[in-house]
Write a protein that holds these residues in place. Structure first.
Motif, short mmCIF file in Angstrom:
data_model
loop_
_atom_site.label_atom_id
_atom_site.label_comp_id
_atom_site.label_asym_id
_atom_site.label_seq_id
_atom_site.Cartn_x
_atom_site.Cartn_y
_atom_site.Cartn_z
N LYS A 200 -0.23 -46.06 11.08
CA LYS A 200 0.08 -47.45 10.79
C LYS A 200 0.24 -47.67 9.29
CE LYS A 200 -2.07 -49.61 14.82
NZ LYS A 200 -3.06 -50.60 15.29
N ILE A 201 1.24 -48.46 8.92
CA ILE A 201 1.48 -48.77 7.52
C ILE A 201 0.73 -50.07 7.21
CG2 ILE A 201 3.22 -49.27 5.77
CD1 ILE A 201 5.21 -47.67 7.44
N THR A 202 -0.39 -49.94 6.51
CA THR A 202 -1.22 -51.10 6.20
C THR A 202 -1.62 -51.07 4.73
OG1 THR A 202 -3.21 -49.86 6.83
CG2 THR A 202 -2.17 -51.22 8.55
N GLY A 203 -2.08 -52.23 4.25
CA GLY A 203 -2.57 -52.30 2.88
C GLY A 203 -1.52 -51.91 1.86
N THR A 204 -1.87 -50.97 0.99
CA THR A 204 -0.95 -50.53 -0.07
C THR A 204 -0.03 -49.40 0.40
OG1 THR A 204 -2.62 -48.98 -0.89
CG2 THR A 204 -2.58 -51.18 -1.88
N SER A 205 -0.15 -48.98 1.66
CA SER A 205 0.68 -47.88 2.16
C SER A 205 2.13 -48.32 2.32
CB SER A 205 0.15 -47.40 3.52
OG SER A 205 -1.17 -46.93 3.42
N THR A 206 3.04 -47.37 2.08
CA THR A 206 4.46 -47.63 2.27
C THR A 206 5.08 -46.68 3.28
OG1 THR A 206 5.01 -46.16 0.41
CG2 THR A 206 4.73 -48.52 -0.09
N ARG A 207 4.30 -45.73 3.82
CA ARG A 207 4.80 -44.77 4.80
C ARG A 207 3.65 -44.33 5.70
NH1 ARG A 207 4.25 -41.90 -0.05
NH2 ARG A 207 3.02 -39.98 0.09
N PRO A 208 3.95 -43.84 6.88
CA PRO A 208 2.88 -43.38 7.78
C PRO A 208 2.08 -42.23 7.17
CG PRO A 208 4.96 -43.61 8.96
CD PRO A 208 5.28 -43.73 7.51
N PHE A 209 0.80 -42.17 7.48
CA PHE A 209 -0.10 -41.11 7.04
C PHE A 209 -0.09 -40.95 5.51
CE2 PHE A 209 1.00 -39.85 11.41
CZ PHE A 209 -0.26 -39.69 11.95
N GLN A 210 -0.04 -42.05 4.81
CA GLN A 210 0.01 -41.99 3.34
C GLN A 210 -1.40 -41.85 2.76
OE1 GLN A 210 2.16 -45.15 1.48
NE2 GLN A 210 1.78 -44.42 -0.60
N PRO A 241 0.38 -30.72 7.87
CA PRO A 241 1.62 -30.64 8.65
C PRO A 241 2.61 -31.77 8.43
CG PRO A 241 -0.05 -31.72 9.95
CD PRO A 241 -0.69 -31.43 8.61
N LEU A 242 2.35 -32.70 7.51
CA LEU A 242 3.18 -33.90 7.41
C LEU A 242 4.53 -33.64 6.75
CD1 LEU A 242 0.44 -36.45 6.24
CD2 LEU A 242 1.24 -36.00 8.58
N GLY A 243 4.58 -32.69 5.81
CA GLY A 243 5.80 -32.46 5.05
C GLY A 243 5.96 -33.39 3.86
N ASP A 244 4.94 -34.22 3.58
CA ASP A 244 5.01 -35.13 2.43
C ASP A 244 5.06 -34.36 1.12
OD1 ASP A 244 5.12 -37.55 3.65
OD2 ASP A 244 3.01 -38.07 3.39
N ILE A 245 5.81 -34.92 0.16
CA ILE A 245 5.82 -34.42 -1.21
C ILE A 245 5.29 -35.54 -2.09
CG2 ILE A 245 7.23 -33.48 -3.08
CD1 ILE A 245 9.36 -32.84 -0.95
N TYR A 246 4.24 -35.27 -2.85
CA TYR A 246 3.63 -36.32 -3.66
C TYR A 246 4.45 -36.57 -4.92
CZ TYR A 246 -0.41 -35.51 -0.64
OH TYR A 246 -1.24 -35.37 0.44
N SER A 247 4.59 -37.85 -5.25
CA SER A 247 5.27 -38.21 -6.49
C SER A 247 4.35 -37.93 -7.67
CB SER A 247 5.65 -39.69 -6.47
OG SER A 247 4.47 -40.49 -6.50
#
Length: 539
Positions: A200-210, A241-247
């Motif tokens: 869920k995208i909540t609070g300060t999140s802008t993407r799932p599983f942030q 397993p998310l594949g996210d790349i951190y800025s």
């Protein structure tokens, strides 16, 4: 105590139950799947040995089944296709040719003798130059800060042992690569404290599983309230397993958080060269202009993933802290890399051709590897779109994080495990979310870095299982409607997760018509409204 915890616990449960348990109680139960009823204490093993003997989860169970019944196009066409183990099987032709060339066959006396336990200096110099170039370091990295071991699993184990005392903890965000649990626990008896991420995208999140600093702060505070001492933070970038790349701004925030609490930061960048789309940019911690706490920042990398050679056990640690380096080096006696392999790796990394930049790596290998990864990723994600299955659309690593929640009737981890076993019974191995300590039942990881014929057959087998499961759920709902199930499924379609890319914010006008049409088509495909509201029901 740990043995009594194991033998007294059952499986399953949900996120609320998991979070309600004190950390001291969920230390072992959260470490993966096992069958307490099947456990028999061996009189030949110590308590620690008994724990090690049963310390295996669904990942290990599936891996064992796969090796007993491997798919082979000619010899065993009905065998198991492995979409569970994170390996790149797309570049054997390139790597076998490169590793067979004459410059790889050098043999000198030092290679057959005991080396410096940190690694031969010629290799550490090449690693430093290689990381300087690919991590875009602002100044040349130093060979004296490099240590080489036989894989990043050994590095996790060594770092946990030298940074934490038994019973202390390391902070990590879930879901995460489950092998880390074994690495830090089996030798060092170090716990993991979880910062739970959800879709869920909540609070300060802008993407799932942030991952956010707020979630890290909460997990740390909860651990401290229970009397657990946390010594370090683990970051996976790109994330498995998310594949996210951190800025860069995210990395800086995480490192500043760690500095405030005097935590070491272990940064695993093993997929840094497996970012296969030009729209995504990887930022290494070693490329930052200034590290908030250089003496507590330790970076890992290895050739296993980026060079598609998981059978060659090689990992490297870069740390400016010589106390940490020397302590880890003392454990290299158990985890060293043999001399001939060190020579081959050094030769591979120094392949610069006529230019300053590595020639073969850039012009031949990475160009081909990225194109193949992108094509395989596109094939699998297109199949998922056709099936109406949401997923995280990322551009790094070998995996896709898939949302199978709508195929769970009750939304429990037991049901997730049954679905995982059903895939395995249909001869395709996936990894279920529980193996990554995901807080939401129903998420799975699929590995796409495989040859086309195996991808096609594997996706056919997955489709078969999902279609059968879909029909079963429809039949069950006609017999016994379950309101809570409907509520649980809503998240899966409301978020339309598969179109959520990790990009810097852009203006609304930048969305093109194709993206909007694709979004609408996915919403139509992923909705079960048409299935439930048939003409017969209206009549």
């Amino acid at each position: 105590q740990a043995l009594s915890e194991i033998t007294g616990m059952g499986g399953g449960g949900n996120l609320q139950e998991m979070r309600a348990q004190p950390l001291t109680e969920r230390r072992v139960s959260m470490h993966g799947f096992y069958r307490p009823s099947d456990f028999q204490r061996s009189p030949y093993l110590s308590a620690r040995g008994n724990i090690a003997s049963i310390f295996r989860g669904s990942t290990e169970e599936g891996y064992k089944a796969y090796h007993a019944d491997k798919y082979d196009e000619d010899k065993n066409p009905n065998g198991i296709i492995n979409f569970g183990t994170s390996e790149n099987k797309l570049c054997f032709d390139l790597m076998s040719k490169r590793l067979s060339q004459t410059d790889m066959n050098l043999m000198e006396p030092p290679l057959l003798q005991y080396p410096d336990w940190k690694g031969h200096m010629f290799l550490r110099e090449e690693v430093a130059r290689f990381l300087t170039y690919y991590c875009k370091a602002p100044a040349p990295l130093k060979a004296e800060n490099v240590i080489v071991l036989n894989g990043c699993g050994s590095l996790f184990s060594a770092l946990a042992t030298v940074l934490c005392d038994p019973g202390e903890a390391v902070l990590i965000a879930t879901p995460f690569y489950g092998g880390i649990t074994q690495s830090v626990f089996l030798y060092g008896n170090v716990k993991l404290v979880y910062a739970y991420l959800d879709s869920k995208i909540t609070g300060t999140s802008t993407r799932p599983f942030q991952l956010t600093v707020e979630k890290l702060e909460k997990a740390l505070q909860d651990a401290q309230a229970e009397g657990v001492t946390v010594r370090a933070l683990i970051l996976l970038n790109p994330q498995n397993p998310l594949g996210d790349i951190y800025s860069l701004s995210e990395l800086r925030d995480y490192l500043e958080f760690a500095k405030r609490h005097e935590l070491h930061v272990i940064v695993d960048e093993i997929y840094m060269l497996s970012v296969f789309d030009e729209s995504a940019t990887f930022h290494s911690v070693l490329g930052m202009d200034r590290l908030p706490d250089p003496q507590r920042t330790h970076v890992m990398w290895g050739i296993t993933k980026d060079f598609a050679v998981s059978g060659i056990r090689f990992g490297t640690l870069y740390t400016e802290n010589q106390d940490v380096a020397n302590a880890v080096a003392s454990l290299c006696y158990f985890h060293g890399v043999c001399g001939p392999v060190q020579q081959k790796v050094a030769q591979l990394l120094r392949d610069r051709g006529e230019s300053v930049a590595p020639y073969w790596i850039n012009q031949v290998y990475l160009r081909a590897n990225h194109a193949r990864l992108k094509a395989a990723h596109t094939y699998v994600t297109d199949e998922l779109k056709t099936l109406g299955v949401p997923f995280l659309n990322r551009n790094a690593g070998f995996f896709v994080w898939i949302d199978f929640r709508k195929y769970l009737r009750t939304g429990t981890f037991e049901e997730e495990m049954l679905l995982w076993k059903r895939f395995l019974d249909n001869k395709v191995l996936l990894s279920c979310g529980k193996a990554f300590e995901c807080s939401e039942p129903g998420w799975f990881r699929i590995i796409f870095a495989d040859k086309t014929h195996r991808l096609q057959l594997g996706m056919q087998r997955i489709r078969k299982v999902l279609e059968e499961r879909e029909q079963e759920i429809l039949a069950e709902e006609k017999e016994q409607p379950c309101q809570s199930d409907q509520d649980g499924k809503a998240d899966s379609t409301d978020e339309v997760i598969f179109v959520s890319r990790h990009q810097e914010p852009t203006c609304a006008n930048s969305s093109n018509l194709g993206d909007l049409i694709g979004l609408l088509q996915q919403q139509m495909r992923s909705s079960d409204w048409l299935q439930k509201n048939t003409a017969e029901q209206f009549a």
